[in-house]
Enzyme design. Structure first.
Site, PDB file in Angstrom:
ATOM      1  N   GLU A   1       0.831  -1.201   0.000  1.00  0.00           N
ATOM      2  CA  GLU A   1       0.000   0.000   0.000  1.00  0.00           C
ATOM      3  C   GLU A   1       0.870   1.258   0.000  1.00  0.00           C
ATOM      4  O   GLU A   1       1.640   1.495   0.930  1.00  0.00           O
ATOM      5  CB  GLU A   1      -0.904  -0.002   1.241  1.00  0.00           C
ATOM      6  CG  GLU A   1      -1.738   1.257   1.400  1.00  0.00           C
ATOM      7  CD  GLU A   1      -2.469   1.315   2.730  1.00  0.00           C
ATOM      8  OE1 GLU A   1      -3.094   2.362   2.996  1.00  0.00           O
ATOM      9  OE2 GLU A   1      -2.413   0.345   3.506  1.00  0.00           O
TER      10      GLU A   1
ATOM     11  N   ASP B   1      -1.362  -1.204   5.616  1.00  0.00           N
ATOM     12  CA  ASP B   1      -1.357  -0.663   6.970  1.00  0.00           C
ATOM     13  C   ASP B   1      -2.446  -1.314   7.817  1.00  0.00           C
ATOM     14  O   ASP B   1      -3.468  -1.769   7.300  1.00  0.00           O
ATOM     15  CB  ASP B   1      -1.594   0.850   6.950  1.00  0.00           C
ATOM     16  CG  ASP B   1      -0.441   1.607   6.301  1.00  0.00           C
ATOM     17  OD1 ASP B   1       0.658   1.027   6.204  1.00  0.00           O
ATOM     18  OD2 ASP B   1      -0.651   2.758   5.874  1.00  0.00           O
TER      19      ASP B   1
ATOM     20  N   ASP C   1      -4.814  -0.210   9.481  1.00  0.00           N
ATOM     21  CA  ASP C   1      -5.878   0.757   9.780  1.00  0.00           C
ATOM     22  C   ASP C   1      -7.060   0.474   8.862  1.00  0.00           C
ATOM     23  O   ASP C   1      -7.064  -0.492   8.107  1.00  0.00           O
ATOM     24  CB  ASP C   1      -5.380   2.194   9.620  1.00  0.00           C
ATOM     25  CG  ASP C   1      -4.847   2.486   8.219  1.00  0.00           C
ATOM     26  OD1 ASP C   1      -5.090   1.668   7.298  1.00  0.00           O
ATOM     27  OD2 ASP C   1      -4.198   3.531   8.032  1.00  0.00           O
TER      28      ASP C   1
ATOM     29  N   ASP D   1      -8.230   2.024   6.162  1.00  0.00           N
ATOM     30  CA  ASP D   1      -7.921   2.047   4.730  1.00  0.00           C
ATOM     31  C   ASP D   1      -7.173   0.792   4.304  1.00  0.00           C
ATOM     32  O   ASP D   1      -7.415   0.233   3.230  1.00  0.00           O
ATOM     33  CB  ASP D   1      -7.096   3.290   4.382  1.00  0.00           C
ATOM     34  CG  ASP D   1      -7.960   4.554   4.334  1.00  0.00           C
ATOM     35  OD1 ASP D   1      -9.190   4.411   4.249  1.00  0.00           O
ATOM     36  OD2 ASP D   1      -7.392   5.659   4.395  1.00  0.00           O
TER      37      ASP D   1
END
Length: 655
Positions: A441, A514, A516, A518
């Site tokens: 990412e 990541d 998180d 997203d």
């Protein structure tokens, strides 16, 4: 150096169930969560076989607080008389001898999923203990256990405590009850997952019309009642298709189906088209899922294409000058369940994922043509087939346009490959089985990963934008997305019906995002793409989720990494007083050395292998979570989400 003497006495003979204990992976695939559930399925399959052959109409599975599980059916009961060759009861033979059972003789079972004759004995070999009760007028009991024999200096697997005992207790019950406790010395995890068990039992209830299957989970607090679920579907495959299409828009209200017998093979199918663009075919042989297909699927697809083309012409929707529509046109938006029951099944491998019987193709094709024509002959079904032909014609128009676009794309393929150079940092190794592709990412993390990698075997593909959610998109829309095109080109194995494992350039495809919201979304989008257009990649175990740490705990020269909050507390204790904590918000915050050490180094990293335990359930989940029907997504989350709990049903492996 003197040559070491090598004689017959050096040859080890594994007796009884020793081979299973020594090499469990050969019999159950792995000693992870999948293997754990496999030994339960072996006993469940035996009970279902009794039902499939008309001897039982009820099966009950229980999960107990002590970690054991039981399976009870009301079938005929395992034979209790003495076996003529071994001199012991049929029960003892079944649970102590590999390749022993009543399923090699077609007179006992017309159709059976447990064809290798190793199921009950393997479950016994890999259990701490196992107990059997057989109900045949009176109650018969027998128990087994595994232990280490210090005198023999070897592990004794599934040893009978005594021979089969007739308790003389009269009973009106009939059937068999098997209860066993998986051995923690064998398995990485000995906790049965309720959702996995429940979903498989539900699937079996769909496949066996009218069979009642109960699941009882007693692993609840003392003040709570056991969890009880009941599955019984009088509509069989019709109900199965309706269930799979929940959250989709059906092209016609009710699924249509057919059941017949051809050349000793019982064949049944149900189909329903929806407004989707992808095909969902789920096949089973003797109640065993065959996600890798086989000759039965080939016969079904061929028969479906032939019969629907003939119907299209009889309706006048396909003119004489028109070419036949392709199978992929008729299968756009198709949900189909194909169930085949046959004798002398040849599955490829003990895990039974592909049918190898070539003789199944023609009978299934014949039955499909016959069934579709019989359904079309009913006047009330004429509008159904008109809708199917219309959708196929529209799919054909899109296919032709996409083919033309693809030809243009091929013409400039060399240019496309040149543009990839700036994105893909390829590895130098020429052996795909050793090569890894990290899909990372963001450019920042991608740059760090390029610095950290081993160039010989590790390739890096940074994602510069969020890939397309391919659910609800036609293939030409999918291919218009630059990130998706880049992934397809990098892997080199094609996509959809043209996907070819032999051309795969990387045998590990690792999604690195990541930790998180997203990052999770990107994972979901990529997994949806692989599920829809490269499912073999998942089925063959080539897709992984990279696990970057959430925390760095350090003090002077002491550094520890934690991957979740529970592990954080343990790392704090290791580092001791005066520790400091760094919380990683993203991969870009790590140095190249840190990213290598924690996430990319095969010797230390944690990867989650992505697999599909239940393709039908995966289909419904992808539709609900990634589709455009908000209500279906809300309903799924309301029923399944537990935001206060981290799912521990994960095969986390160092690979």
């Amino acid at each position: 150096m003197a040559e070491k003497k090598y004689s017959a006495e050096d040859i080890t003979i594994l007796e009884g169930l020793d081979a299973v204990r020594l090499r469990p992976g050969m019999y159950i695939g792995s000693t992870g969560v999948k293997g754990l559930h496999h030994i339960l399925w072996e006993i469940v399959d035996n009970a279902i076989d009794e039902a499939s052959n008309g001897y039982a109409d009820r099966v009950e599975v229980k999960l107990y607080k002590d970690g054991s599980a039981s399976v009870e059916d009301n079938g005929r009961g395992i034979p209790t008389d003495i076996h003529p060759k071994t001199g012991v009861s049929g029960v003892e033979v079944v649970f102590t001898q590999l390749h022993a059972g009543g399923k090699f003789d077609e007179h006992n079972y017309s159709f059976s999923g447990g064809l290798h004759g190793v199921g009950a004995s393997v479950t016994n070999a890999l259990s701490e203990w196992l107990k059997v009760e057989v109900y045949r007028g009176t109650v018969y009991t027998m128990s087994f256990h595994s232990y280490y024999d210090e005198k023999k200096e070897k592990y004794m697997s599934g040893v009978p405590d005594e021979h089969l005992k007739d308790t003389k207790e009269k009973t009106e019950k009939r059937g068999t009850l098997v209860r066993f406790k998986p051995d923690a010395a064998v398995f990485d995890n000995v906790n049965f997952n309720f959702d996995v068990v429940s979903k498989r039992l539900k699937e079996l209830a769909f496949l066996n019309k009218g069979l009642e299957i109960n699941l009882v989970d007693e692993r609840v607090p003392e003040d709570k009642k056991p969890i009880v679920v009941n599955y019984k579907f009088d509509g069989g495959l019709h109900d199965f298709a309706m269930y799979l299409n929940e959250g989709k828009t059906p092209l016609y209200l009710n699924p249509i189906g057919y059941k017949t017998e051809k050349e000793g093979i019982l064949i049944e199918f149900a189909i329903q088209h929806t407004g989707e663009f992808t095909e969902s075919l789920f096949s089973f042989v003797n109640n065993i899922p065959t996600p890798e297909g086989g000759f039965h699927e080939t016969g079904f697809r061929t028969g479906l294409t032939k019969s629907l083309n003939d119907i299209g012409r009889s309706l006048g929707m396909l003119k004489e000058k028109d070419a036949n529509l392709l199978g992929e046109d008729f299968r756009e938006g198709l949900t189909a369940i194909l169930s085949v029951k046959m004798k002398n099944v040849q599955f490829e491998g003990q895990t039974k994922t592909k049918l190898g019987n070539a003789e199944a193709r023609v009978p299934v094709e014949t039955a499909t043509v016959e069934g579709i024509n019989a359904l079309f002959a009913k006047p009330e079904n004429k509008p159904v087939f008109e809708e199917i032909i219309k959708k196929a014609q529209n799919a054909a128009r899109v296919r032709i346009a996409a083919r033309q676009a693809k030809e243009v794309a091929r013409a400039k393929n060399s240019i496309d490959n040149l543009t990839l150079v700036g994105k893909l940092a390829a590895c130098t190794g020429k052996k795909p089985e050793l090569n890894e592709l990290f899909i990372v990412e963001g450019d920042s993390a991608g740059g760090t990963a390029k610095q950290a990698r081993v160039r010989q075997t590790q390739a890096i593909l940074p994602l510069r934008g969020k890939p397309l959610n391919v659910e609800k998109k036609r293939i030409e829309q999918v291919l218009a997305n630059e990130e998706i095109r880049t992934i397809i080109s990098a892997l080199g194995a094609g996509y959809g019906g043209d996907f070819c494992m032999d051309d795969l350039k990387y045998h590990k495809v690792i999604i690195l995002s990541d930790a998180d919201q997203d990052g999770m979304h990107i994972r979901c989008i990529l997994l949806t793409f692989f599920f829809r257009y490269m499912r073999e990649l998942i089925n063959n175990g080539h897709v992984y989720i990279g696990m970057p740490p959430l925390y760095k705990v350090y003090k002077k020269d002491v550094v520890e990494y934690a991957y979740d909050d529970t592990e954080l507390q343990k790392k704090i204790e290791i580092v001791g007083k005066g520790y400091q904590i760094q919380r990683y918000k993203g991969l870009g915050e790590m140095s190249a050395d840190q990213l290598w050490e924690t996430t990319m180094d095969p010797a230390h990293r944690n990867l989650i292998r992505v697999n599909i335990e239940d393709a039908a359930e995966a289909e419904q989940m992808v539709t609900a979570l990634m589709g455009d029907r908000v209500e279906a997504r809300k309903e799924f989350l309301a029923q399944n989400a537990n935001f206060n709990k981290v799912d521990t049903f994960i095969d986390r492996v160092n690979i």
